[in-house]
Scaffold this motif. Structure first.
Motif, PDB file in Angstrom:
ATOM      1  N   ILE A  96       7.868  10.676  15.794  1.00 14.38           N
ATOM      2  CA  ILE A  96       7.594   9.534  15.251  1.00 14.38           C
ATOM      3  C   ILE A  96       9.056   8.717  15.131  1.00 14.38           C
ATOM      4  O   ILE A  96       9.435   7.554  15.462  1.00 14.38           O
ATOM      5  N   LEU A  97       9.955   9.504  14.724  1.00  8.44           N
ATOM      6  CA  LEU A  97      11.495   9.020  14.650  1.00  8.44           C
ATOM      7  C   LEU A  97      12.030   8.604  15.943  1.00  8.44           C
ATOM      8  O   LEU A  97      12.646   7.527  16.282  1.00  8.44           O
ATOM      9  N   ARG A  98      11.772   9.389  16.899  1.00 13.05           N
ATOM     10  CA  ARG A  98      12.247   8.978  18.434  1.00 13.05           C
ATOM     11  C   ARG A  98      11.244   7.603  18.631  1.00 13.05           C
ATOM     12  O   ARG A  98      12.013   6.825  19.603  1.00 13.05           O
ATOM     13  N   SER A  99      10.144   7.569  18.214  1.00  9.92           N
ATOM     14  CA  SER A  99       9.588   6.324  18.929  1.00  9.92           C
ATOM     15  C   SER A  99      10.203   4.941  18.159  1.00  9.92           C
ATOM     16  O   SER A  99       9.626   3.996  18.870  1.00  9.92           O
ATOM     17  N   LEU A 100      10.738   5.286  17.095  1.00  6.02           N
ATOM     18  CA  LEU A 100      11.406   3.973  16.470  1.00  6.02           C
ATOM     19  C   LEU A 100      12.815   3.835  16.917  1.00  6.02           C
ATOM     20  O   LEU A 100      13.309   2.781  16.569  1.00  6.02           O
TER      21      LEU A 100
ATOM     22  N   ILE B  61       3.041   2.836  16.204  1.00  4.27           N
ATOM     23  CA  ILE B  61       3.635   4.364  16.145  1.00  4.27           C
ATOM     24  C   ILE B  61       2.606   5.215  16.763  1.00  4.27           C
ATOM     25  O   ILE B  61       2.740   5.984  17.536  1.00  4.27           O
ATOM     26  N   ALA B  62       1.347   5.191  16.190  1.00  3.93           N
ATOM     27  CA  ALA B  62       0.336   5.977  16.431  1.00  3.93           C
ATOM     28  C   ALA B  62       0.015   6.363  18.031  1.00  3.93           C
ATOM     29  O   ALA B  62      -0.395   7.239  18.489  1.00  3.93           O
TER      30      ALA B  62
ATOM     31  N   ILE C 296       2.875  11.230   7.392  1.00  5.07           N
ATOM     32  CA  ILE C 296       4.242  11.671   7.799  1.00  5.07           C
ATOM     33  C   ILE C 296       5.283  10.547   7.558  1.00  5.07           C
ATOM     34  O   ILE C 296       6.303  10.702   7.145  1.00  5.07           O
ATOM     35  N   VAL C 297       4.868   9.219   7.786  1.00  6.39           N
ATOM     36  CA  VAL C 297       5.909   8.028   7.609  1.00  6.39           C
ATOM     37  C   VAL C 297       5.956   8.039   6.050  1.00  6.39           C
ATOM     38  O   VAL C 297       7.083   7.756   5.623  1.00  6.39           O
TER      39      VAL C 297
ATOM     40  N   ARG D 271      11.155   0.769  10.439  1.00  7.23           N
ATOM     41  CA  ARG D 271      12.123   1.266  11.320  1.00  7.23           C
ATOM     42  C   ARG D 271      12.947   2.242  10.645  1.00  7.23           C
ATOM     43  O   ARG D 271      12.556   2.922   9.842  1.00  7.23           O
ATOM     44  N   LEU D 272      14.005   2.696  11.649  1.00  6.12           N
ATOM     45  CA  LEU D 272      14.923   3.988  11.144  1.00  6.12           C
ATOM     46  C   LEU D 272      15.544   3.607   9.903  1.00  6.12           C
ATOM     47  O   LEU D 272      15.944   2.414   9.864  1.00  6.12           O
TER      48      LEU D 272
END
Length: 258
Positions: A24-28, A40-41, A54-55, A74-75
Protein backbone atom coordinates in the motif's frame (compact mmCIF):
# COMPACT_ATOMS: atom_id res chain seq x y z
CA UNK A 1 -5.26 -26.15 17.96
CA UNK A 2 -1.95 -26.45 19.82
CA UNK A 3 -0.07 -23.37 21.02
CA UNK A 4 2.72 -24.11 18.53
CA UNK A 5 0.34 -24.23 15.55
CA UNK A 6 -1.44 -21.06 16.71
CA UNK A 7 1.90 -19.29 17.07
CA UNK A 8 2.90 -20.24 13.51
CA UNK A 9 -0.46 -19.06 12.16
CA UNK A 10 -0.13 -15.75 14.00
CA UNK A 11 3.39 -15.32 12.64
CA UNK A 12 2.28 -15.93 9.05
CA UNK A 13 -0.65 -13.57 9.52
CA UNK A 14 1.63 -10.85 10.87
CA UNK A 15 4.05 -11.22 7.96
CA UNK A 16 1.15 -11.01 5.51
CA UNK A 17 -0.12 -7.78 7.08
CA UNK A 18 3.35 -6.24 6.90
CA UNK A 19 3.69 -7.23 3.24
CA UNK A 20 0.27 -5.75 2.45
CA UNK A 21 1.07 -2.53 4.30
CA UNK A 22 4.33 -2.23 2.35
CA UNK A 23 2.47 -2.75 -0.94
CA UNK A 24 0.00 0.00 0.00
CA UNK A 25 2.82 2.42 0.87
CA UNK A 26 4.57 1.68 -2.43
CA UNK A 27 1.34 2.29 -4.34
CA UNK A 28 1.32 5.85 -2.96
CA UNK A 29 4.84 6.65 -4.15
CA UNK A 30 4.88 9.77 -6.37
CA UNK A 31 1.14 10.29 -5.80
CA UNK A 32 1.23 13.76 -4.26
CA UNK A 33 -2.52 14.25 -4.86
CA UNK A 34 -3.29 10.98 -3.11
CA UNK A 35 -5.35 7.92 -4.08
CA UNK A 36 -8.78 6.80 -3.01
CA UNK A 37 -9.20 3.55 -1.11
CA UNK A 38 -10.69 2.01 -4.25
CA UNK A 39 -7.71 3.06 -6.36
CA UNK A 40 -5.28 1.65 -3.81
CA UNK A 41 -7.27 -1.60 -3.67
CA UNK A 42 -7.04 -1.93 -7.46
CA UNK A 43 -3.28 -1.31 -7.47
CA UNK A 44 -2.43 -3.80 -4.72
CA UNK A 45 -5.13 -6.31 -5.69
CA UNK A 46 -6.75 -6.45 -2.25
CA UNK A 47 -10.36 -6.06 -1.09
CA UNK A 48 -11.33 -2.48 -0.30
CA UNK A 49 -12.26 -3.47 3.26
CA UNK A 50 -8.76 -4.89 3.84
CA UNK A 51 -7.14 -1.76 2.43
CA UNK A 52 -9.35 0.44 4.63
CA UNK A 53 -8.32 -1.50 7.75
CA UNK A 54 -4.60 -1.31 6.99
CA UNK A 55 -4.76 2.34 5.93
CA UNK A 56 -6.44 3.14 9.23
CA UNK A 57 -3.53 1.61 11.14
CA UNK A 58 -1.00 3.45 8.94
CA UNK A 59 -2.82 6.73 9.58
CA UNK A 60 -2.54 6.20 13.32
CA UNK A 61 1.25 5.96 12.90
CA UNK A 62 1.29 9.01 10.54
CA UNK A 63 2.76 6.86 7.77
CA UNK A 64 -0.14 7.97 5.57
CA UNK A 65 -2.43 11.01 5.81
CA UNK A 66 -5.53 12.31 4.10
CA UNK A 67 -4.42 14.31 1.07
CA UNK A 68 -7.57 16.43 1.30
CA UNK A 69 -11.24 15.77 2.05
CA UNK A 70 -11.86 14.70 -1.55
CA UNK A 71 -8.48 13.39 -2.72
CA UNK A 72 -7.93 10.26 -0.68
CA UNK A 73 -4.69 9.08 0.95
CA UNK A 74 -1.07 10.08 0.46
CA UNK A 75 2.24 9.27 2.19
CA UNK A 76 2.58 10.91 5.61
CA UNK A 77 5.33 12.92 7.34
CA UNK A 78 6.65 9.95 9.27
CA UNK A 79 7.81 8.39 5.98
CA UNK A 80 10.07 11.41 5.39
CA UNK A 81 11.48 11.20 8.91
CA UNK A 82 12.27 7.51 8.45
CA UNK A 83 13.85 8.18 5.04
CA UNK A 84 16.11 10.86 6.50
CA UNK A 85 17.26 8.48 9.21
CA UNK A 86 17.98 5.76 6.67
CA UNK A 87 19.86 7.99 4.22
CA UNK A 88 23.37 6.68 3.62
CA UNK A 89 26.45 8.79 3.04
CA UNK A 90 27.71 6.96 -0.04
CA UNK A 91 31.11 8.64 -0.09
CA UNK A 92 31.74 7.85 3.56
CA UNK A 93 30.66 4.25 2.99
CA UNK A 94 32.89 3.76 -0.05
CA UNK A 95 36.03 5.54 1.11
CA UNK A 96 37.55 2.60 3.10
CA UNK A 97 37.28 0.43 -0.02
CA UNK A 98 38.97 3.09 -2.14
CA UNK A 99 41.74 3.46 0.44
CA UNK A 100 42.32 -0.30 0.51
CA UNK A 101 42.35 -0.52 -3.29
CA UNK A 102 44.93 2.28 -3.44
CA UNK A 103 47.01 0.53 -0.77
CA UNK A 104 46.97 -2.81 -2.57
CA UNK A 105 47.79 -1.36 -6.01
CA UNK A 106 49.89 1.64 -4.86
CA UNK A 107 48.02 3.57 -7.59
CA UNK A 108 45.63 6.51 -7.53
CA UNK A 109 41.97 5.51 -7.16
CA UNK A 110 39.17 7.77 -8.37
CA UNK A 111 35.46 7.70 -7.57
CA UNK A 112 33.03 9.40 -9.97
CA UNK A 113 29.25 9.69 -10.25
CA UNK A 114 27.31 9.83 -13.51
CA UNK A 115 25.48 13.14 -13.80
CA UNK A 116 23.46 13.92 -16.92
CA UNK A 117 25.97 13.47 -19.74
CA UNK A 118 29.28 13.49 -17.85
CA UNK A 119 31.18 11.86 -15.02
CA UNK A 120 31.90 14.05 -12.00
CA UNK A 121 34.84 13.12 -9.76
CA UNK A 122 33.70 13.06 -6.13
CA UNK A 123 36.65 11.45 -4.33
CA UNK A 124 40.26 10.44 -4.92
CA UNK A 125 42.89 8.48 -3.03
CA UNK A 126 46.39 9.40 -4.30
CA UNK A 127 48.79 6.60 -5.18
CA UNK A 128 52.16 6.17 -3.51
CA UNK A 129 54.34 5.93 -6.63
CA UNK A 130 56.47 9.01 -7.30
CA UNK A 131 55.04 9.10 -10.83
CA UNK A 132 51.27 9.02 -10.50
CA UNK A 133 48.13 10.49 -12.06
CA UNK A 134 46.17 13.29 -10.43
CA UNK A 135 42.67 14.63 -11.06
CA UNK A 136 40.57 16.97 -8.96
CA UNK A 137 37.32 16.49 -7.07
CA UNK A 138 34.60 18.31 -8.99
CA UNK A 139 36.33 17.84 -12.34
CA UNK A 140 34.14 16.24 -14.98
CA UNK A 141 35.07 13.80 -17.73
CA UNK A 142 33.46 12.37 -20.89
CA UNK A 143 32.12 8.83 -21.06
CA UNK A 144 33.18 7.39 -24.37
CA UNK A 145 36.98 7.31 -24.07
CA UNK A 146 37.58 6.85 -20.32
CA UNK A 147 37.63 3.58 -18.37
CA UNK A 148 35.13 4.74 -15.78
CA UNK A 149 33.00 6.34 -18.49
CA UNK A 150 32.84 3.17 -20.58
CA UNK A 151 32.03 1.17 -17.44
CA UNK A 152 29.03 3.47 -16.95
CA UNK A 153 28.04 3.30 -20.62
CA UNK A 154 27.90 -0.49 -20.37
CA UNK A 155 25.08 -0.06 -17.82
CA UNK A 156 23.02 2.03 -20.26
CA UNK A 157 20.93 1.01 -23.25
CA UNK A 158 22.36 0.77 -26.76
CA UNK A 159 20.26 3.79 -27.75
CA UNK A 160 21.75 5.87 -24.93
CA UNK A 161 25.26 4.74 -25.87
CA UNK A 162 24.76 5.78 -29.50
CA UNK A 163 23.51 9.20 -28.37
CA UNK A 164 26.63 9.72 -26.27
CA UNK A 165 28.88 8.61 -29.13
CA UNK A 166 27.16 10.98 -31.55
CA UNK A 167 27.92 13.87 -29.22
CA UNK A 168 31.38 12.89 -27.96
CA UNK A 169 32.81 10.69 -30.71
CA UNK A 170 30.92 11.29 -34.00
CA UNK A 171 33.77 9.68 -35.95
CA UNK A 172 32.85 6.37 -34.28
CA UNK A 173 29.08 6.83 -34.40
CA UNK A 174 29.14 7.57 -38.14
CA UNK A 175 31.55 4.79 -39.14
CA UNK A 176 29.89 1.36 -39.32
CA UNK A 177 33.08 -0.63 -38.75
CA UNK A 178 34.24 1.57 -35.85
CA UNK A 179 30.79 1.41 -34.30
CA UNK A 180 30.75 -2.40 -34.45
CA UNK A 181 34.14 -2.51 -32.76
CA UNK A 182 32.99 -0.11 -30.06
CA UNK A 183 29.80 -2.08 -29.43
CA UNK A 184 31.84 -5.27 -29.13
CA UNK A 185 33.98 -3.55 -26.49
CA UNK A 186 30.86 -2.52 -24.57
CA UNK A 187 29.55 -6.09 -24.69
CA UNK A 188 32.85 -7.32 -23.26
CA UNK A 189 32.56 -4.79 -20.43
CA UNK A 190 29.01 -5.99 -19.74
CA UNK A 191 30.36 -9.53 -19.54
CA UNK A 192 33.43 -8.91 -17.37
CA UNK A 193 32.45 -5.78 -15.44
CA UNK A 194 35.83 -4.18 -16.24
CA UNK A 195 36.48 -1.36 -18.72
CA UNK A 196 39.76 -0.07 -20.14
CA UNK A 197 41.25 3.19 -21.32
CA UNK A 198 44.54 2.53 -23.07
CA UNK A 199 45.89 5.98 -23.93
CA UNK A 200 42.49 6.96 -25.32
CA UNK A 201 41.50 9.92 -23.17
CA UNK A 202 45.00 11.18 -22.37
CA UNK A 203 48.16 10.07 -24.13
CA UNK A 204 50.47 8.36 -21.63
CA UNK A 205 47.73 7.45 -19.14
CA UNK A 206 45.82 4.17 -19.05
CA UNK A 207 43.19 2.93 -16.62
CA UNK A 208 40.79 0.23 -15.56
CA UNK A 209 37.27 1.06 -14.39
CA UNK A 210 34.13 -0.54 -13.00
CA UNK A 211 30.64 0.83 -12.34
CA UNK A 212 27.76 0.08 -9.94
CA UNK A 213 24.49 1.56 -8.69
CA UNK A 214 23.36 2.58 -5.25
CA UNK A 215 19.84 1.76 -4.10
CA UNK A 216 18.63 5.20 -5.21
CA UNK A 217 19.65 4.37 -8.78
CA UNK A 218 22.67 6.69 -8.93
CA UNK A 219 25.47 5.30 -11.08
CA UNK A 220 29.03 5.38 -9.69
CA UNK A 221 32.36 4.34 -11.17
CA UNK A 222 35.74 3.51 -9.67
CA UNK A 223 38.82 3.85 -11.83
CA UNK A 224 42.52 3.17 -11.31
CA UNK A 225 44.55 5.36 -13.69
CA UNK A 226 48.29 4.84 -14.08
CA UNK A 227 51.10 5.99 -16.37
CA UNK A 228 50.81 3.75 -19.42
CA UNK A 229 54.41 2.52 -19.11
CA UNK A 230 53.53 0.97 -15.74
CA UNK A 231 50.01 -0.07 -16.73
CA UNK A 232 51.17 -2.69 -19.21
CA UNK A 233 53.15 -4.62 -16.58
CA UNK A 234 50.53 -4.23 -13.83
CA UNK A 235 47.32 -4.72 -15.82
CA UNK A 236 46.48 -8.15 -14.38
CA UNK A 237 47.00 -6.93 -10.80
CA UNK A 238 44.80 -3.88 -11.42
CA UNK A 239 42.02 -5.99 -12.92
CA UNK A 240 42.10 -8.48 -10.06
CA UNK A 241 42.14 -5.84 -7.34
CA UNK A 242 39.39 -3.74 -8.93
CA UNK A 243 37.23 -6.85 -9.41
CA UNK A 244 37.81 -7.78 -5.77
CA UNK A 245 36.85 -4.29 -4.61
CA UNK A 246 33.70 -4.27 -6.75
CA UNK A 247 32.61 -7.62 -5.29
CA UNK A 248 33.12 -6.33 -1.74
CA UNK A 249 31.09 -3.19 -2.47
CA UNK A 250 28.20 -5.07 -4.05
CA UNK A 251 28.19 -7.47 -1.09
CA UNK A 252 27.25 -4.52 1.15
CA UNK A 253 23.69 -4.88 -0.26
CA UNK A 254 23.25 -1.11 -0.49
CA UNK A 255 24.92 -1.18 -3.90
CA UNK A 256 24.17 -3.33 -6.93
CA UNK A 257 26.02 -4.28 -10.07
CA UNK A 258 22.98 -4.02 -12.37
Amino acid sequence: MTDAVKSNDDSRSGIQVIARAAAILRSLKNESDGLSLGQIADRVNLPRSTVQRIVGALQTERLVIAASPDRGIRLGPEIGALADSARIDVLEMLRPYLVELARRTKETVDLAVFRSKRLVFVDQIPGTHRLRTVSFVGENFPLCDTANGKACLAKLSDTQILARLQEEQPSIAENAAALRTYKAEIEMIRSTGIAFDRDQHTDGISAVGAAFYDLQGDLYAISVPTPSARFHSHEKLLINELSRTLALIVALEIFRAN
